[in-house]
Design an enzyme around this catalytic site. Structure first.
Site, PDB file in Angstrom:
ATOM      1  CB  CYS A  67      -1.001  -0.001   1.146  1.00 15.15           C
ATOM      2  SG  CYS A  67      -0.297   0.113   2.811  1.00 15.15           S
ATOM      3  CG  HIS A 113      -4.609   0.561   4.156  1.00 12.34           C
ATOM      4  ND1 HIS A 113      -3.823  -0.011   3.179  1.00 12.34           N
ATOM      5  CD2 HIS A 113      -5.635   1.175   3.483  1.00 12.34           C
ATOM      6  CE1 HIS A 113      -4.335   0.228   1.988  1.00 12.34           C
ATOM      7  NE2 HIS A 113      -5.439   0.940   2.151  1.00 12.34           N
ATOM      8  CG  ASP A 129      -6.665   2.013  -0.846  1.00 11.04           C
ATOM      9  OD1 ASP A 129      -5.466   1.859  -1.158  1.00 11.04           O
ATOM     10  OD2 ASP A 129      -7.181   1.468   0.140  1.00 11.04           O
TER      11      ASP A 129
END
Length: 253
Positions: A72, A108, A123
């Site tokens: 991420c 995250h 995202d």
């Protein structure tokens, strides 16, 4: 987020973006989809005992120049560099993954981008469960169909948003977040945790996810699945087949 070695045209070429980008929603949406379809979510550095670098120059070199993927912080970090180059206002936010059996810290990172007088959740780094297009923050409690997946954004509290996905007729919690701005350096402890703690999914086995227009390819350990138009094909991959699979199906060099 800036990197001294970032080149917008090289980035656009890496993701296969055609045409001239502009600081508008259409570019935001197309660029997000093109990166998802070209840059895999993967944890190969972690599996090799390497803690991925969060330095912008390292992220760019890894994904654009060496044609790798990342998890991420890396894939969202690269996307943020492109937003910066295009003049699209944005900020990082910290999200709490809700897919673990126990409550987790906010490890995250996601992005809030502002275009056309609206703020959008972007995202590119939540693996096989991630959203495929930006979500308008005011689209609360709606079923949002993105290709063959369905999502919903709701409020978990007065200030916390909750992202969910519809799985087998039930809403599955993905993560919570609020709009407090973060910097990439704020995720250094979370990066270390994800790359070294034995209970994280990243240390437990090889992961690769690549989205495609009709679904996604998912490699988890020895299990390879192709989700396409709502159907799933599955096979077990032998160790000697993994390298070729990553090259041919996940576009990893």
């Amino acid at each position: 987020m800036n990197a001294s070695n970032f080149d917008l045209q090289s980035y656009l070429s890496r993701i296969g973006f055609e045409g001239d980008p502009s600081p508008d929603f259409e570019t935001l949406k197309r660029m997000k989809r093109r990166q998802l379809f070209s840059v895999p979510f993967e944890n190969h550095d972690v599996q090799a005992g390497i803690v991925p670098s969060l330095a912008p120059e390292a992220m760019y070199a890894k994904i654009v120049e060496r044609r790798r993927g990342g998890y991420c912080y890396e894939v969202n970090g690269l996307f943020a560099m492109a937003l910066e180059a295009l003049g699209i206002p944005h900020r990082f936010v910290a999200a709490r993954p809700m897919t673990y059996a126990v409550r987790r810290p906010k490890t995250h990172v996601a992005i809030i981008a502002a275009v056309e007088c609206a703020e959008w959740l972007c995202d590119l780094g939540y693996g096989r469960c991630g959203i495929r297009e930006p979500i308008y923050l005011r689209w609360l409690d709606r079923e949002l169909t993105q290709d063959y997946d369905t999502f919903r954004l709701t409020m978990a509290s007065e200030r916390d948003y909750l992202l969910q996905s519809l799985v087998d007729g039930e809403w599955k919690k993905l993560y919570e977040f609020n709009l407090c701005p973060q910097e990439m350096v704020d995720f250094e402890p979370a990066n270390w945790l994800n790359a070294t703690h034995p209970d994280t999914i990243f240390t437990q086995g090889l992961i690769a996810v690549l989205q495609h227009p009709s679904g996604k390819l998912v490699l988890s350990g020895e299990r390879f699945r192709n989700f396409s138009e709502g159907r799933v094909e599955e096979k077990i991959v032998r160790p000697e087949e993994v390298e070729e699979l990553l090259k041919q199906r996940f576009l990893l060099e």
